[in-house]
Design a protein around this motif. Structure first.
Motif, short mmCIF file in Angstrom:
data_model
loop_
_atom_site.label_atom_id
_atom_site.label_comp_id
_atom_site.label_asym_id
_atom_site.label_seq_id
_atom_site.Cartn_x
_atom_site.Cartn_y
_atom_site.Cartn_z
N VAL A 27 0.84 -1.20 0.00
CA VAL A 27 0.00 0.00 0.00
C VAL A 27 0.87 1.25 0.00
O VAL A 27 0.59 2.22 -0.72
CB VAL A 27 -0.99 -0.01 1.19
CG1 VAL A 27 -1.66 1.33 1.36
CG2 VAL A 27 -2.03 -1.09 0.99
N GLY A 30 2.45 1.63 -3.43
CA GLY A 30 1.42 2.08 -4.36
C GLY A 30 1.05 3.54 -4.14
O GLY A 30 0.83 4.29 -5.10
N ALA A 31 0.99 3.97 -2.89
CA ALA A 31 0.64 5.36 -2.59
C ALA A 31 1.71 6.31 -3.10
O ALA A 31 1.40 7.37 -3.64
CB ALA A 31 0.44 5.53 -1.08
N MET A 33 3.79 5.72 -5.59
CA MET A 33 3.77 5.72 -7.06
C MET A 33 2.53 6.43 -7.59
O MET A 33 2.57 7.03 -8.66
CB MET A 33 3.83 4.28 -7.58
CG MET A 33 5.20 3.68 -7.41
SD MET A 33 5.50 2.17 -8.34
CE MET A 33 4.20 1.10 -7.84
N TRP A 34 1.43 6.35 -6.88
CA TRP A 34 0.20 6.98 -7.33
C TRP A 34 0.31 8.51 -7.29
O TRP A 34 -0.10 9.19 -8.22
CB TRP A 34 -0.97 6.53 -6.45
CG TRP A 34 -2.28 7.08 -6.90
CD1 TRP A 34 -2.92 8.17 -6.41
CD2 TRP A 34 -3.10 6.56 -7.94
NE1 TRP A 34 -4.09 8.36 -7.08
CE2 TRP A 34 -4.23 7.38 -8.03
CE3 TRP A 34 -2.99 5.47 -8.80
CZ2 TRP A 34 -5.24 7.15 -8.95
CZ3 TRP A 34 -4.01 5.25 -9.72
CH2 TRP A 34 -5.11 6.08 -9.78
N ASP A 35 0.85 9.05 -6.21
CA ASP A 35 0.96 10.50 -6.07
C ASP A 35 2.29 10.85 -5.39
O ASP A 35 2.32 11.14 -4.20
CB ASP A 35 -0.22 11.03 -5.26
CG ASP A 35 -0.36 12.53 -5.32
OD1 ASP A 35 0.41 13.17 -6.07
OD2 ASP A 35 -1.22 13.07 -4.61
N ARG A 38 2.61 14.28 -3.44
CA ARG A 38 1.96 14.35 -2.13
C ARG A 38 2.89 13.85 -1.03
O ARG A 38 2.96 14.43 0.05
CB ARG A 38 0.68 13.55 -2.14
CG ARG A 38 -0.12 13.68 -0.89
CD ARG A 38 -1.45 13.01 -1.08
NE ARG A 38 -2.19 13.03 0.17
CZ ARG A 38 -3.31 12.37 0.34
NH1 ARG A 38 -3.81 11.66 -0.63
NH2 ARG A 38 -3.92 12.43 1.49
N SER A 39 3.59 12.77 -1.29
CA SER A 39 4.52 12.26 -0.27
C SER A 39 5.77 13.12 -0.20
O SER A 39 6.37 13.26 0.86
CB SER A 39 4.88 10.81 -0.55
OG SER A 39 5.56 10.72 -1.79
N TYR A 96 -2.11 9.71 4.25
CA TYR A 96 -3.56 9.78 4.06
C TYR A 96 -4.26 10.80 4.95
O TYR A 96 -5.42 11.10 4.74
CB TYR A 96 -4.18 8.40 4.25
CG TYR A 96 -3.90 7.51 3.06
CD1 TYR A 96 -4.46 7.78 1.83
CD2 TYR A 96 -3.06 6.43 3.17
CE1 TYR A 96 -4.21 6.99 0.74
CE2 TYR A 96 -2.79 5.63 2.08
CZ TYR A 96 -3.37 5.92 0.87
OH TYR A 96 -3.10 5.13 -0.22
#
Length: 97
Positions: A27, A30-31, A33-35, A38-39, A96
């Motif tokens: 997770v 994936g988070a 790589m997705w955005d 944001r991180s 998140y």
């Protein structure tokens, strides 16, 4: 020094903990790589060190989650799943919320 490391590693050898470790690692990967912005925007004053710790935690989570067990104590010390799961949990919480 070897006995506490092996004892801690043996403590984390349960099936549900392995599944949780793998789930947290996937997770988080994936988070990121997705955005990635944001991180990266919440990285704080040491983004390079934070990035390395996050990569270590994801790698450790996957290694532990798939069932691989390092035989030597030094590798068990490096890839101890408990601190990695704590880092992954904190990173997911920050990502998140």
């Amino acid at each position: 020094m070897r006995k506490p490391i092996r004892m801690l590693y043996d403590l984390m050898e349960r099936g549900p903990l392995r599944a949780l470790s793998l789930l947290l690692a996937l997770v988080m990967a994936g988070a990121v790589m997705w955005d990635p912005t944001r991180s990266g925007s919440q990285a704080g004053p040491l983004p390079a060190l934070q990035g390395l710790v996050l990569i270590w935690a994801v790698c450790t989570g996957v290694i532990h989650g798939v069932g691989f067990r390092p035989q030597k104590s030094r590798w068990q010390a490096l890839f101890t799943p408990l601190p990695a799961m704590l880092v992954l949990g904190l990173a997911l919480y920050r990502f998140y919320l």
